[in-house]
Design a protein around this motif. Structure first.
Motif, short mmCIF file in Angstrom:
data_model
loop_
_atom_site.label_atom_id
_atom_site.label_comp_id
_atom_site.label_asym_id
_atom_site.label_seq_id
_atom_site.Cartn_x
_atom_site.Cartn_y
_atom_site.Cartn_z
N GLY A 168 4.79 -3.59 -11.12
CA GLY A 168 4.05 -4.84 -10.93
C GLY A 168 2.63 -4.65 -10.44
O GLY A 168 1.73 -5.39 -10.84
N TYR A 169 2.40 -3.66 -9.59
CA TYR A 169 1.08 -3.48 -8.99
C TYR A 169 0.30 -2.33 -9.61
O TYR A 169 -0.83 -2.08 -9.22
CB TYR A 169 1.21 -3.22 -7.49
CG TYR A 169 1.63 -4.45 -6.73
CD1 TYR A 169 0.71 -5.41 -6.37
CD2 TYR A 169 2.96 -4.64 -6.38
CE1 TYR A 169 1.09 -6.54 -5.68
CE2 TYR A 169 3.36 -5.76 -5.69
CZ TYR A 169 2.42 -6.71 -5.34
OH TYR A 169 2.81 -7.82 -4.65
N GLY A 170 0.87 -1.60 -10.54
CA GLY A 170 0.17 -0.46 -11.10
C GLY A 170 0.29 -0.39 -12.60
O GLY A 170 -0.66 -0.67 -13.34
N THR A 171 1.47 -0.04 -13.08
CA THR A 171 1.64 0.28 -14.50
C THR A 171 1.33 -0.89 -15.41
O THR A 171 0.60 -0.73 -16.39
CB THR A 171 3.07 0.77 -14.75
OG1 THR A 171 3.37 1.80 -13.82
CG2 THR A 171 3.22 1.31 -16.15
N VAL A 211 0.84 -1.19 0.00
CA VAL A 211 0.00 0.00 0.00
C VAL A 211 0.88 1.25 0.00
O VAL A 211 2.09 1.18 0.19
CB VAL A 211 -0.94 0.03 1.24
CG1 VAL A 211 -1.91 -1.12 1.19
CG2 VAL A 211 -0.14 0.00 2.52
N GLY A 212 0.25 2.40 -0.18
CA GLY A 212 0.95 3.68 -0.09
C GLY A 212 1.99 3.88 -1.16
O GLY A 212 1.79 3.51 -2.32
N ASP A 213 3.12 4.46 -0.76
CA ASP A 213 4.18 4.79 -1.71
C ASP A 213 4.78 3.57 -2.40
O ASP A 213 5.38 3.69 -3.46
CB ASP A 213 5.30 5.58 -1.02
CG ASP A 213 4.94 7.04 -0.82
OD1 ASP A 213 3.92 7.47 -1.39
OD2 ASP A 213 5.66 7.73 -0.10
N VAL A 214 4.64 2.41 -1.79
CA VAL A 214 5.16 1.21 -2.43
C VAL A 214 4.45 0.98 -3.76
O VAL A 214 5.02 0.49 -4.72
CB VAL A 214 5.00 -0.03 -1.51
CG1 VAL A 214 5.41 -1.30 -2.22
CG2 VAL A 214 5.81 0.16 -0.25
N ARG A 215 3.20 1.40 -3.84
CA ARG A 215 2.43 1.23 -5.08
C ARG A 215 2.42 2.49 -5.94
O ARG A 215 2.37 2.40 -7.15
CB ARG A 215 1.00 0.85 -4.75
CG ARG A 215 0.92 -0.56 -4.21
CD ARG A 215 -0.48 -0.99 -3.99
NE ARG A 215 -1.22 -0.97 -5.25
CZ ARG A 215 -2.43 -1.46 -5.39
NH1 ARG A 215 -3.04 -1.97 -4.37
NH2 ARG A 215 -3.04 -1.42 -6.55
#
Length: 123
Positions: free
Chosen positions: A72-75, A38-42
């Motif tokens: 991996g979790y967004g783009t 969550v947060g800045d990691v994503r």
């Protein structure tokens, strides 16, 4: 990874009670859906990929892909969604019938990935 995929493929042929038990064991070991970072990691990411590419005809060109968000979790999921929407709305280019690549699905329209916060510069 190939071994894991082969075992997963074999597991689909097991009787239902065995698959149910296996699923229960895996559910206790693997992360649950929706429990990723969550947060800045994503969101606190930006990244760039540069390369020299060669066409089927042998021509070479430089390109740069710049993106915002965790790869991996967004783009990557955003890019795949944009490509799927593009193919659903505009159809599939003749060269992409059957299994396709993102390049064929884009059909040269690199701006189609802008909603996914991805900008590609060619040349």
């Amino acid at each position: 990874m190939a071994v894991f995929q082969a075992l997963a493929g074999l597991a689909t042929g097991l009787p239902h009670p065995v698959r149910a038990r296996l699923a229960g064991v895996l559910a206790g070991v693997l992360p649950q859906a929706g429990t990723g970072p969550v947060g800045d990691v994503r969101t606190g990411w930006s990244w760039t990929t540069r390369g020299t590419f060669t066409t089927h005809e042998g021509d070479s060109f430089a390109a740069v892909l710049e993106a915002q968000g965790n790869p991996g979790y967004g783009t990557t999921p955003w890019m795949l969604t944009e490509l799927a929407l593009r193919m659903a709305v505009r159809g599939v280019p003749d060269a992409a019938l059957g299994s396709t690549t993102p390049a064929l699905a884009l059909d040269g329209d690199v701006d189609a990935l802008l909603p996914a916060r991805v900008h590609i510069t060619v040349g």
